[in-house]
Design an enzyme around this catalytic site. Structure first.
Site, PDB file in Angstrom:
ATOM      1  N   CYS A 105       0.840  -1.175   0.413  1.00  0.00           N
ATOM      2  CA  CYS A 105      -0.257  -0.107   0.206  1.00  0.00           C
ATOM      3  C   CYS A 105       0.840   1.144   0.176  1.00  0.00           C
ATOM      4  O   CYS A 105       1.738   1.523  -0.637  1.00  0.00           O
ATOM      5  CB  CYS A 105      -1.152  -0.132   1.440  1.00  0.00           C
ATOM      6  SG  CYS A 105      -2.594   1.268   1.227  1.00  0.00           S
ATOM      7  N   HIS A 155      -4.342  -4.265   0.203  1.00  0.00           N
ATOM      8  CA  HIS A 155      -3.409  -5.411   1.061  1.00  0.00           C
ATOM      9  C   HIS A 155      -3.746  -7.013   1.605  1.00  0.00           C
ATOM     10  O   HIS A 155      -4.790  -7.193   1.715  1.00  0.00           O
ATOM     11  CB  HIS A 155      -4.528  -4.561   2.245  1.00  0.00           C
ATOM     12  CG  HIS A 155      -3.805  -3.496   2.756  1.00  0.00           C
ATOM     13  ND1 HIS A 155      -3.319  -2.857   3.639  1.00  0.00           N
ATOM     14  CD2 HIS A 155      -4.438  -1.804   2.776  1.00  0.00           C
ATOM     15  CE1 HIS A 155      -3.107  -1.511   4.278  1.00  0.00           C
ATOM     16  NE2 HIS A 155      -4.030  -1.258   3.146  1.00  0.00           N
ATOM     17  N   GLU A 193      -2.937  -8.940   3.540  1.00  0.00           N
ATOM     18  CA  GLU A 193      -3.174  -9.052   4.734  1.00  0.00           C
ATOM     19  C   GLU A 193      -4.804  -9.321   5.465  1.00  0.00           C
ATOM     20  O   GLU A 193      -5.557  -9.482   6.183  1.00  0.00           O
ATOM     21  CB  GLU A 193      -2.296  -8.262   6.016  1.00  0.00           C
ATOM     22  CG  GLU A 193      -2.981  -7.284   6.742  1.00  0.00           C
ATOM     23  CD  GLU A 193      -2.261  -6.022   5.012  1.00  0.00           C
ATOM     24  OE1 GLU A 193      -2.268  -6.742   3.762  1.00  0.00           O
ATOM     25  OE2 GLU A 193      -2.357  -4.446   5.120  1.00  0.00           O
TER      26      GLU A 193
END
Lengths: 252, 200
Positions: free
Chosen positions: B77, B176, B178
């Site tokens: 990001c 992202h 995650e």
């Protein structure tokens, strides 16, 4: 193409997920993390956890739950309920929440939205708005969990909130909540027609075609539901499979 | 295997650290270059605004050292944006590993690109190993990098932009991983495999 999001909402009381209307006859449904992981498995795009504890201990328990959720959940989640000041926002974000929703505290002190957005970025500040339809074209904003009428009309309050830095709007039609009779498409449209931030529609989800309506006619970016998912009437995946058949972009 | 996560102001790194730990690596979360040097790979996470992040990195020797890193490096990001030439957010200078400039979305329906969007790989890359194209991942950002030679995957939000970039041992992803469910974890796992087998 950005996908439309399906968001299950979980009410948390003293660290446990509960079900019940207006705090009466709360029924315990389980652990916030296990239920969250199950919804992730069932295709949820995001989760909302609302803390409805009234006690200080309950709030601490919630914070611990947020930490546990953040360390295992693999999709984004928003937390809210009882957020009063910047310190509360910070604690929740540091515990690992992706976004924090503000409701009553923002109505009482709109500056809180600006403070939150300036410190943590507007992408993590969600303005939750509870709305009651009072006349065909009059939607009034309510505070304190939908119990107290404010002077705000919904479009004006949304504009105020977005100007102050809200990054997303979570719009709940109080009158529809729990009825399973469909979203208030007119209400959602009155905001999505001009807002430059995403709008999550809430209140009234009861059947597959309600989701299609709120995206197609309401222009919503996301749709939230609770009871419908908790009782296993539908899963987020089933909703998205249905939407996909009608060319609504979803993540399958 | 030890993976370094670069510590700097503003980043909420809990989720990415938990994700990496769940994939069985030993994590070192620090801003100390001497410690990071011993890692098999580096992760440059990113949440928050560009300028304070840059200022924080410039206070340490990391700003000069990071571009000299010679093992696998993954910017996430804001971490990917800071690998570019410069960012209009601030404005702030970039590390210059890539030549792209970062600017706000101009043709987008909303000011922030937030949610799940489809990513199309433009080039084969070990980062996409075992992932079917196109795939959905989670984005949260208001600034983006142009599609350039270094772009290995693109996405569209009113306009095309770089969803992932690569130059030699440097990778960057705008999304992202995650927060992107199973697919996101596969991307992280692929990066870890790259770290394990990397030969400069």
């Amino acid at each position: 193409m950005l996908a439309k999001r399906i968001i299950p909402c979980l009410d948390v009381h003293e660290g446990r997920v509960v079900k019940g209307i207006h705090f009466q006859g709360l029924r315990e449904m389980g652990d916030p993390l296990s239920l969250g992981l199950r919804y992730e498995e069932l295709g949820a795009d995001e989760l909302v956890y609302l803390d409805i504890s009234a006690s200080v201990e309950g709030r601490k328990t919630f914070l611990t739950a947020v930490e546990r959720i953040a360390s295992r959940l693999r999709i984004p989640f928003t937390v809210g309920g009882g957020v009063r000041e910047v310190a509360d926002i910070r604690a929740l974000l540091e515990a690992g929440a992706d976004k924090v929703s503000l409701n009553t505290a923002a109505i009482l002190r709109p500056l809180l939205i600006e403070e939150g957005a300036a410190l943590f970025g507007r992408q993590c500040i969600v303005l939750a708005i509870d709305v009651q339809k009072e006349a065909p074209a009059l939607y009034r904003v309510y505070s304190h969990g939908g119990r107290i009428a404010t002077d705000w009309e919904v479009v004006l309050w949304c504009k105020e909130g977005i100007n102050r830095g809200a990054g997303e709007i979570l719009l709940t039609a109080i009158g529809q909540d729990g009825t399973r009779s469909g979203f208030d498409v007119q209400l959602i449209r009155s905001i999505t027609s001009w807002a430059k931030v995403p709008v999550i529609a809430s209140g009234g989800a009861g059947a597959l075609h309600h989701f299609l309506e709120v995206f197609r006619e309401g222009g919503a970016d996301a749709a939230l539901a609770a009871g419908l998912f908790h009782e296993g009437v539908l899963t987020p995946y089933e909703v998205k499979l249905y939407l996909h058949q009608y060319q609504i972009p979803v993540r399958l | 295997m030890k993976i370094g996560v670069i510590a700097y102001r503003g980043g909420n790194v809990r989720s990415i650290c938990s994700a990496l730990e769940s994939l069985g690596v030993e994590l070192l979360y620090t801003a100390e270059w001497e410690q990071l040097r011993g890692c098999a790979g580096l992760i440059f996470p990113g949440v928050g605004a560009a300028l304070p992040a840059v200022q924080d990195l410039q206070r340490t020797c990391l700003w000069e050292k990071l571009p000299t890193w010679d093992r696998p490096f993954l910017g996430v990001c804001l971490g990917m944006q800071l690998l570019g030439k410069e960012s209009e957010e601030g404005p702030a200078p970039g590390l210059g590993v890539f030549s792209y400039a970062v600017r706000p979305f101009r043709e987008a329906p909303r000011v922030i690109h937030m949610g799940w969007n489809a990513v199309s790989p433009l080039m084969q890359d070990p980062l996409w190993y075992g992932i079917e194209s196109p795939f959905y991942v989670y984005f949260v950002h208001g600034y983006r990098a142009d599609v350039m030679d270094c772009t290995i995957a693109e996405a569209v939000y009113g306009e095309r932009f770089s969803a992932a970039v690569r130059r030699e041992n440097f990778w960057g992803v705008q999304f992202h991983p995650e927060k992107s469910g199973e697919v996101g974890f596969k991307v992280l796992q692929n990066f870890l495999s790259i770290c394990k087998s990397y030969q400069p």
